[in-house]
Write a protein that holds these residues in place. Structure first.
Motif, PDB file in Angstrom:
ATOM      1  N   TYR A   1       0.861  -1.303  -0.106  1.00 40.54           N
ATOM      2  CA  TYR A   1       0.040  -0.161   0.012  1.00 40.54           C
ATOM      3  C   TYR A   1       0.779   1.217  -0.007  1.00 40.54           C
ATOM      4  N   SER A   2       0.425   2.165  -0.812  1.00 43.85           N
ATOM      5  CA  SER A   2       1.067   3.372  -0.839  1.00 43.85           C
ATOM      6  C   SER A   2       0.364   4.724  -0.887  1.00 43.85           C
ATOM      7  N   SER A   3       0.873   5.767  -0.217  1.00 45.07           N
ATOM      8  CA  SER A   3      -0.044   6.981  -0.301  1.00 45.07           C
ATOM      9  C   SER A   3       0.023   7.717  -1.624  1.00 45.07           C
TER      10      SER A   3
ATOM     11  N   ILE B   1       8.807  -0.818   0.042  1.00 43.98           N
ATOM     12  CA  ILE B   1       9.228  -1.551  -1.518  1.00 43.98           C
ATOM     13  C   ILE B   1      10.575  -1.542  -1.433  1.00 43.98           C
ATOM     14  N   THR B   2      11.491  -0.698  -1.006  1.00 46.89           N
ATOM     15  CA  THR B   2      12.814  -1.184  -1.347  1.00 46.89           C
ATOM     16  C   THR B   2      13.230  -2.331  -0.541  1.00 46.89           C
ATOM     17  N   GLY B   3      12.777  -2.701   0.660  1.00 44.01           N
ATOM     18  CA  GLY B   3      12.802  -4.013   1.283  1.00 44.01           C
ATOM     19  C   GLY B   3      12.430  -5.285   0.739  1.00 44.01           C
TER      20      GLY B   3
ATOM     21  N   VAL C   1      18.361   5.529  -2.046  1.00 48.22           N
ATOM     22  CA  VAL C   1      17.263   5.563  -2.727  1.00 48.22           C
ATOM     23  C   VAL C   1      16.089   6.401  -1.844  1.00 48.22           C
ATOM     24  N   GLY C   2      15.385   6.687  -2.518  1.00 47.76           N
ATOM     25  CA  GLY C   2      13.961   7.261  -1.655  1.00 47.76           C
ATOM     26  C   GLY C   2      13.934   8.629  -1.570  1.00 47.76           C
ATOM     27  N   GLU C   3      14.772   9.597  -1.898  1.00 45.05           N
ATOM     28  CA  GLU C   3      14.402  10.961  -1.886  1.00 45.05           C
ATOM     29  C   GLU C   3      15.807  11.662  -2.605  1.00 45.05           C
ATOM     30  N   PRO C   4      15.543  12.814  -3.221  1.00 47.17           N
ATOM     31  CA  PRO C   4      16.547  13.516  -3.464  1.00 47.17           C
ATOM     32  C   PRO C   4      17.577  13.598  -2.703  1.00 47.17           C
TER      33      PRO C   4
ATOM     34  N   VAL D   1      25.481   4.987  -6.224  1.00 47.74           N
ATOM     35  CA  VAL D   1      24.473   4.776  -7.099  1.00 47.74           C
ATOM     36  C   VAL D   1      23.407   5.516  -6.550  1.00 47.74           C
ATOM     37  N   ASP D   2      22.688   6.367  -7.166  1.00 51.84           N
ATOM     38  CA  ASP D   2      21.587   6.843  -6.776  1.00 51.84           C
ATOM     39  C   ASP D   2      20.419   6.242  -7.645  1.00 51.84           C
ATOM     40  N   THR D   3      19.398   5.652  -7.094  1.00 52.59           N
ATOM     41  CA  THR D   3      18.480   4.909  -7.593  1.00 52.59           C
ATOM     42  C   THR D   3      17.215   5.791  -7.617  1.00 52.59           C
ATOM     43  N   TRP D   4      16.628   6.088  -8.643  1.00 51.41           N
ATOM     44  CA  TRP D   4      15.172   6.622  -8.641  1.00 51.41           C
ATOM     45  C   TRP D   4      14.179   5.372  -9.066  1.00 51.41           C
ATOM     46  N   TRP D   5      13.063   5.418  -8.248  1.00 56.04           N
ATOM     47  CA  TRP D   5      12.054   4.350  -8.628  1.00 56.04           C
ATOM     48  C   TRP D   5      10.855   4.659  -7.730  1.00 56.04           C
ATOM     49  N   GLN D   6       9.857   3.669  -7.748  1.00 54.78           N
ATOM     50  CA  GLN D   6       8.888   3.881  -6.758  1.00 54.78           C
ATOM     51  C   GLN D   6       8.175   2.512  -6.340  1.00 54.78           C
ATOM     52  N   THR D   7       7.347   2.607  -5.249  1.00 62.06           N
ATOM     53  CA  THR D   7       6.560   1.322  -5.145  1.00 62.06           C
ATOM     54  C   THR D   7       5.965   0.736  -6.166  1.00 62.06           C
ATOM     55  N   GLU D   8       5.326   1.597  -7.121  1.00 62.62           N
ATOM     56  CA  GLU D   8       4.630   1.305  -8.368  1.00 62.62           C
ATOM     57  C   GLU D   8       5.542   0.672  -9.292  1.00 62.62           C
ATOM     58  N   THR D   9       6.770   0.856  -9.570  1.00 62.45           N
ATOM     59  CA  THR D   9       7.723   0.446 -10.495  1.00 62.45           C
ATOM     60  C   THR D   9       8.368  -0.965 -10.161  1.00 62.45           C
TER      61      THR D   9
ATOM     62  N   ASN E   1       4.296  11.120 -11.122  1.00 60.93           N
ATOM     63  CA  ASN E   1       3.890  12.360 -10.358  1.00 60.93           C
ATOM     64  C   ASN E   1       5.215  12.990  -9.592  1.00 60.93           C
ATOM     65  N   ASP E   2       6.372  12.887 -10.173  1.00 63.38           N
ATOM     66  CA  ASP E   2       7.586  13.487  -9.779  1.00 63.38           C
ATOM     67  C   ASP E   2       7.914  14.572 -10.851  1.00 63.38           C
ATOM     68  N   GLY E   3       8.506  15.822 -10.233  1.00 64.59           N
ATOM     69  CA  GLY E   3       9.127  16.870 -11.098  1.00 64.59           C
ATOM     70  C   GLY E   3      10.544  16.557 -11.261  1.00 64.59           C
TER      71      GLY E   3
ATOM     72  N   HIS F   1      10.002   8.368   3.700  1.00 65.91           N
ATOM     73  CA  HIS F   1       8.547   7.814   3.983  1.00 65.91           C
ATOM     74  C   HIS F   1       7.501   8.563   2.962  1.00 65.91           C
ATOM     75  N   ARG F   2       6.732   7.890   2.513  1.00 61.88           N
ATOM     76  CA  ARG F   2       5.819   8.496   1.505  1.00 61.88           C
ATOM     77  C   ARG F   2       4.579   8.752   2.247  1.00 61.88           C
ATOM     78  N   LEU F   3       4.236   9.900   2.587  1.00 59.66           N
ATOM     79  CA  LEU F   3       3.062  10.374   3.223  1.00 59.66           C
ATOM     80  C   LEU F   3       1.932  10.868   2.416  1.00 59.66           C
TER      81      LEU F   3
END
Ligand code: WTA
Length: 685
Positions: A282-284, A329-331, A404-407, A428-436, A529-531, A555-557
């Motif tokens: 589940y994700s916000s 999701i990272t875990g 991971v997780g934030e800028p 290594v800076d990794t960008w992704w999301q729960t959804e991906t 939904n990221d700039g 944490h995604r709130l």
């Protein structure tokens, strides 16, 4: 037209000047899965989807797939259609008997005086089968059933996930720090009949009673019209049940005696179709209700296996440590499924990173010889602030340092590279999301130059773009910020939102879809939904969320969820939540409230009530770090609260055009209140 939440070109130049590239450490190429980009030359986005067929070979199938990419129900793309496999067999059985004695997890208790416990691949399989036997034979768990798991960072958590996977049941893990109410909401939405929980765990030096939450969860589930058949309780310390909350007869089951009875039972893995559900996370999002992201088997596991090779460069037997919580999701992807698919030895740490002191992670890394280390910018900011000297090692064990997780701010990035990694490791800076499900943007550690603060280019085979408000791609090197989109589908992408097809389409494709009837994936750019801003060389700098999501400590709130919690207090008339820039957490939660009749006079009482209510309804992670009691909210003529104006005030930005407000005079009053605010007290833990 510009988007009011994105920075303007002058703001971008001031905040995020383009950093120079740093070459990857040359010694990494010798052993890397991907020594140079040419290794993956076949993964050309122009050839989509054909190159991804090769990823199926990273998995063990009980029936081969027939259709690589099924586009018959857009945008619900399906991968490896016709294939069958089992996730637990892929992460465990396939390594045996060769890796029988190889450690899968070293579990590290938070107290340093307590002995770590290790589980080999062989022992892990045995535990998974035993629990699977209990779930199947004592509680009637069938393929496709949902099972909710509310466990802290213990060995029982991966065991519980994999036992579900073995039976073909869908696990829904709820982060242990979430409240009983948050857990109950997820149980109700997913229709779970079983809750797996624990008696206690340790965090920040304290022993937390976790079982108490299960009782409250059960009461809320009943209140919500659902029903839990059973609550299964793991105990942290062998046979000893340590929670002060008693077991309730008929409903609660101490797992140890049940496991003892079934020990040694072999449970054959149940084959699942490639696009059957494996888990819910589940994700916000924009509305008040968290959404259940449903991930499948074939595409998800293939993508996670591929990114573990390409991005994390994991080799069988490597020592790897991801400090995230499995409850996110990272875990799931990079502590459980990916590392086990890769056959590595992982550390699983129970507590907070800087307990009892900020040297703890570095002591552990040295003791176990951690080659690949994985954490978040928030953890790095805290470790850097508490002990800027870092591990203080001339030759740290690290070869790859992942974030991971934030800028990540360039200064924090450089500290990671120079002080933690002694310039010998790739960051290594990794960008992704729960959804991906897995990484989307990242540099390849041995092959790509790194740029501090930039997540890098899309992974091989994928393509992204940064679009302006009209949906036109911004040229690389543009001075403007825009909205990031993934223009090719990705095998890791979720199957959909649990029970809400319409919301899936609207949330992720509504904005830029060119033709709702099109079966051509090119018409369906995925909108995370990221700039973002795109550099001349195609590296992408993520600027943060453009919807109502706050990213606090990674944490995604959902701001709407916190607002609903505040509005549960009877004397709160109106509530609005905005992100407040924060040097430690990236963003902090800022809560504006207007009070109604019956509100207490004492400001401390108001604050305490709101803090406690938010914590009880969501969890301490949503703690409002800033609270402003205001006489009125800035509103449009139709009565909508203008959060944009509030966000500008707390960030010290110009609130822009306020002439359209119904009450423009309130803005200067609010500015004064914001300027006079003291920060709320810190949350526990
Ligand atoms: C943010 C976590 C900048 C982003 C894996 C995304 C990032 C949200 C990065 C997803 C990064 C994630 N740089 N921002 N490297 N990684 N984000 O679903 O806003 O918990 O949309 O998944 O975190 O959060 P989620």
């Amino acid at each position: 037209m510009t988007n009011p939440v994105l920075p303007t070109p002058p703001e971008l130049d001031a905040l995020w000047p383009e950093e120079r590239l740093i070459p990857p450490p040359p010694h990494l190429a010798r052993r890397a899965h991907v020594p140079s980009r040419s290794t993956l030359a076949a993964f050309r986005a122009e050839d989509f989807p054909h190159p991804f067929a090769a990823l199926a070979d990273l998995l063990v199938w009980t029936r081969p797939w027939r259709t690589l990419f099924d586009d018959s129900h857009p945008p619900f793309w399906r991968w490896f259609e016709g294939g069958e496999l089992n996730a637990s067999a892929n992460v465990l059985d396939r390594h045996l008997p060769a890796a029988h004695g190889r450690v899968a997890y070293h579990w590290i208790p938070e107290e340093e005086s307590e002995e770590p416990r290790s589980l080999t691949y062989g022992e892990l399989l045995e535990r998974v089968e035993t629990l699977a036997a209990v779930l199947r034979d004592d509680f009637g768990v069938h393929p496709g059933d949902r099972v909710t798991i509310h466990l802290p960072m213990s060995l029982d958590l991966p065991v519980a996930m994999l036992a579900c996977a073995r039976l073909g049941a869908i696990h829904s893990v709820v982060f242990s720090g979430f409240s009983a109410r948050a857990c109950a909401e997820r149980i109700l939405d997913s229709g779970s009949r079983l809750l797996i929980t624990a008696d206690v765990y340790r965090r920040g030096g304290a022993i937390l009673d976790h079982k108490a939450k299960a009782d409250e969860t059960d009461a809320l589930v009943t209140e919500g019209g659902g029903r839990l058949d059973a609550v299964l309780v793991f105990t942290r310390d062998a046979e000893r049940y340590a929670s002060p909350t008693p077991l309730r007869s008929g409903r609660d089951h101490h797992l140890n005696p049940l496991l003892a009875r079934r020990r040694g039972t072999r449970v054959p893995p149940v084959p699942r179709a490639s696009n059957d559900g494996l888990f819910l996370m589940y994700s916000s999002g924009t509305t008040g209700k968290p959404k259940g992201c449903l991930h499948g088997h074939g595409g998800y596991l293939a993508w996670v296996a591929a990114t573990c090779r390409w991005v994390l460069d994991l080799h069988p037997g490597d020592v790897y440590w991801c400090m995230a919580d499995i409850g996110w999701i990272t875990g799931h992807s990079y502590i459980v499924y990916g590392p086990l698919l890769s056959g590595v030895t992982s550390l699983l740490y129970e507590g907070v990173p800087h307990y009892p002191d900020p040297g703890r992670p570095w002591r552990l890394a040295r003791r176990y010889g951690v080659r690949v280390f994985h954490t978040s910018p928030t953890a790095l900011r805290a470790l850097r602030r508490l002990a800027p000297e870092g591990p203080g090692l001339e030759r740290p064990p690290f070869e790859i340092l992942v974030t991971v997780g934030e800028p990540i701010e360039p200064e924090v990035w450089r500290w990671y590279h120079e002080t933690v990694g002694a310039r010998r490791a790739a960051v290594v800076d990794t960008w992704w999301q729960t959804e991906t499900g897995g990484h989307i943007l990242a540099t390849l550690p041995a092959a790509d130059p790194m740029r501090p603060g930039s997540a890098g280019p899309p992974l091989p085979g994928l393509e992204v773009a940064v679009l302006d408000e009209e949906g036109r791609p911004l040229p690389p090197g543009s001075k403007h910020a825009g909205t990031l989109v993934l223009t090719t589908p990705c095998p890791g992408l979720m199957l959909g939102l649990w029970g809400d097809e319409e919301r899936y389409v609207r949330t992720y494709y509504g904005r830029f879809n060119r033709n709702p009837h099109s079966h051509d994936w090119r018409d369906w750019p995925y909108c995370p939904n990221d700039g973002a801003r795109i550099d001349t060389d195609g590296y992408v700098r993520i600027l943060g969320r453009i919807d109502d999501v706050i990213n606090s400590s990674g944490h995604r709130l959902g701001s709407k969820e916190i607002e609903s919690a505040a509005l549960a207090v009877p004397w709160v008339a109106e509530a609005a939540v905005v992100a407040v820039p924060d040097t430690l957490r990236g963003q902090a939660v800022g809560l504006f409230v207007a009070l109604g009749p019956g509100a207490p006079e004492d400001p401390a009482h108001v604050r305490r009530t709101l803090e406690e209510t938010v914590s009880a309804r969501i969890g301490p992670i949503a703690h409002p770090h800033h609270l402003w009691v205001v006489p009125d909210m800035p509103k449009t003529r139709s009565g909508k609260i203008m959060r944009r104006v509030l966000a500008a005030l707390v960030a010290g930005r110009d609130p822009g055009d306020i002439a359209t407000l119904a009450n423009p005079e309130v803005v200067s009053v609010l500015a004064e209140i914001v300027a006079g605010e003291g920060t709320a007290r810190q949350p526990p833990g």
